[in-house]
Design an enzyme around this catalytic site. Sequence first.
Site, PDB file in Angstrom:
ATOM      1  N   ASP A  48       0.475  -1.371  -0.079  1.00 56.14           N
ATOM      2  CA  ASP A  48       0.011   0.304  -0.353  1.00 56.14           C
ATOM      3  C   ASP A  48       0.890   1.231  -0.237  1.00 56.14           C
ATOM      4  OD1 ASP A  48      -2.517   2.299   0.451  1.00 56.14           O
ATOM      5  OD2 ASP A  48      -3.753   0.154   0.491  1.00 56.14           O
ATOM      6  N   HIS A  95      -3.364   5.826   4.519  1.00 59.14           N
ATOM      7  CA  HIS A  95      -4.326   4.697   3.800  1.00 59.14           C
ATOM      8  C   HIS A  95      -4.028   3.613   3.745  1.00 59.14           C
ATOM      9  CE1 HIS A  95      -5.528   2.600  -0.350  1.00 59.14           C
ATOM     10  NE2 HIS A  95      -6.797   3.856  -0.008  1.00 59.14           N
ATOM     11  N   SER A 153     -10.857   0.714  -2.202  1.00 63.46           N
ATOM     12  CA  SER A 153      -9.784   0.555  -1.539  1.00 63.46           C
ATOM     13  C   SER A 153     -10.303  -0.395  -0.168  1.00 63.46           C
ATOM     14  CB  SER A 153      -9.014   2.046  -0.931  1.00 63.46           C
ATOM     15  OG  SER A 153      -8.231   1.948  -1.908  1.00 63.46           O
TER      16      SER A 153
END
Length: 508
Positions: free
Chosen positions: A155, A203, A371
Site C-alpha cells: 500500500d 491509506h 480500496s
Amino acid sequence: MNIFYSSSSLLNTLFLLFSCLMINTSAFSEESERYWIIFQDKCDTEKLDFFNQSVCQNYLDSLNNIGFQEETVSNWLNAVTVDHVSKSDAKYLKSLSFIKEVRSVNTQWKLGVTSTEETLKEQKQQAAYAIKQLKPDPLYEEQLNGEGVAVGVIDAGFWNAKKNDYLKTLFDEGRVKGFRDFITPDRHETSFYFTKETGSDSHGTTVLRMIAGKEGNMRYGLADHSSFYLARTDHGDSETRTDEENWIAALEWMVDSLQVKLINSSLGYTNGFDDPSDNYSPKEMDGKTSMVTQAAEFAVENKGVLLILSAGNEGDNNAWKVISAPADAKGVLSVGATTKSGSKASYSSIGPKTLPYVKPEVSCYSLFGTSFSAPVITGLAACLWQYQPEASAEEIKEAIIESSSLYPYANNYIGYGVPDAGKAMQLLKEEKPKSVVKELKATGKKKITLGAIPEEHSMAVLFHKKENTIVIKQEFIYLERDSWKIKKVKKAESTTLWTGKRHIEVFW
C-alpha cells in the site's frame, strides 16, 4: 498510481475527514431502520417535472453516490425516505451539508438515545456492514479469525497504525511480522509508522483495519488474528512509473523471501502520471500490457499466490470507466464495490468489454471506494484458509466466486456479486450449497411479471446485459401489487434480477 478511495483531490480530502469521523465513532450497528432525509433547500419549482422528479436531482444523485437509495419522494416535504439505515449511517447523513434533518420513521428510535435493550444488543458481537453483507455467522460459529494465516499488504503507507485503537491487539501481540519501505529503504520502525510524508500515508492503515480491525465486540475486519507483512510502495505526492517498480519488488519480497500466499493491494495504475507520456490508455487494461499486471499474473500462475486487488474507482469517469492495472490480470481476484442494495456503486470501475474473462470477479459494500472492499474479501479469504489449510490459492478463490450472490451469471459491473461466507465454507468441504438462482425463458416477450416472495425488500436491482456479461443498463424497480415487473431493454439478451433474497436470470 491510484489509491482507490477517490479519483480527485477534493474527494481525497473528504475521505480523510470522513475517515477521522468513522475512526472516532461507533461503526455500523447490526440494527437498521427507515429514515426521512429532509434536504436543506428546495428546487425552483418551475424547473420540476412533478410526474418524474420531486426534489433536486443533485440531492438524489449525491445520496445515490454514497450508497443510499430513496424509497418515497415528497416534493411537499422536500424529503425522501431511505431504508436499512444504521445509527452511524444516520449520524453520517446528518453531517452532510445538503441535508437539513435525519428523522427516524420509527419516532421511538432517536439519534443519541440508547435504551437498556439496545445497550445489551451492542454488547453482543457486531460487525461493520460490509462484513455483515458476507453473512459471516458460520465463520463466527467455527471461531474463524484468520489465525495461522500470513497476509501481505502492499500500500501507500501505514502512518499511525500502531496508535490505531482498532489495530491495538495486532501490534500488542506481535502479529505484524515485518515491514519494508520501498520509497525510503533505510527507514526504521518508528519512522515507518509515525512519520507522515504525504496525505496518502494513512491509506494502508485503513486498509489494514478493514482486514483485521477489531475493538471490543465490534469487528471491522474478519482476519483479526492473522499475521501481517507490510510494504509501502507509493509516494502520495508524485505519480511515476517507479511506483510500479516498487510494487513488483514488494510482491517478490513477500512471495520469494517470506513465502506469503495471501496478498492484498488497494493500489492501481491508469493515467494521471507526472509525465503524461507514462499514462496508460483504457485499451491497455487487457491483462498483459503493464509490467505490474504481468508480475501479478506470474505470482498467481507460478507461485500459488492469492492476490486480491481493488478494481478501481473510475466508474464515474467517462474517459476511463474500466478497471486498473494490475486488477486486469486474469488470475487475480479483483474486487468492485456495491451499494447496500447490491447494485454497483457508481464510482466502482467496470470490466472492459474486450476482455475474454469477467472483471471484477466479486464485489461488496464500501462507502469510500474499492480500496476498502478488497480488504474485506481478503479477511474472508484468510478465514477460509484457516478453515481449510490444505486448500490451494485457486481453490480459495473459486470458493469465494462460486459462493457469490449472482453465480453462475456474472456481469462486468459487480462480477458474480457478493460472496457468502457459509457457502464458501461448504464449497471447500466439497458440499454443494443450495442455489437461489431461477432461470426463465422469455423469448419474444418485451416484459414479464414475477411474483414476490416473503421478506423480499420493496426494491430490487436489475442488470440488463448483452453478450452474457456486458451490462447495458443497471436500474432499480419497485414492487407493484406484490409483483416484480421487468421490461426488456433494447439490445438486452438477458436480465439479472436481484431482490436481496433471490436471483432470477431472464433470457429474452
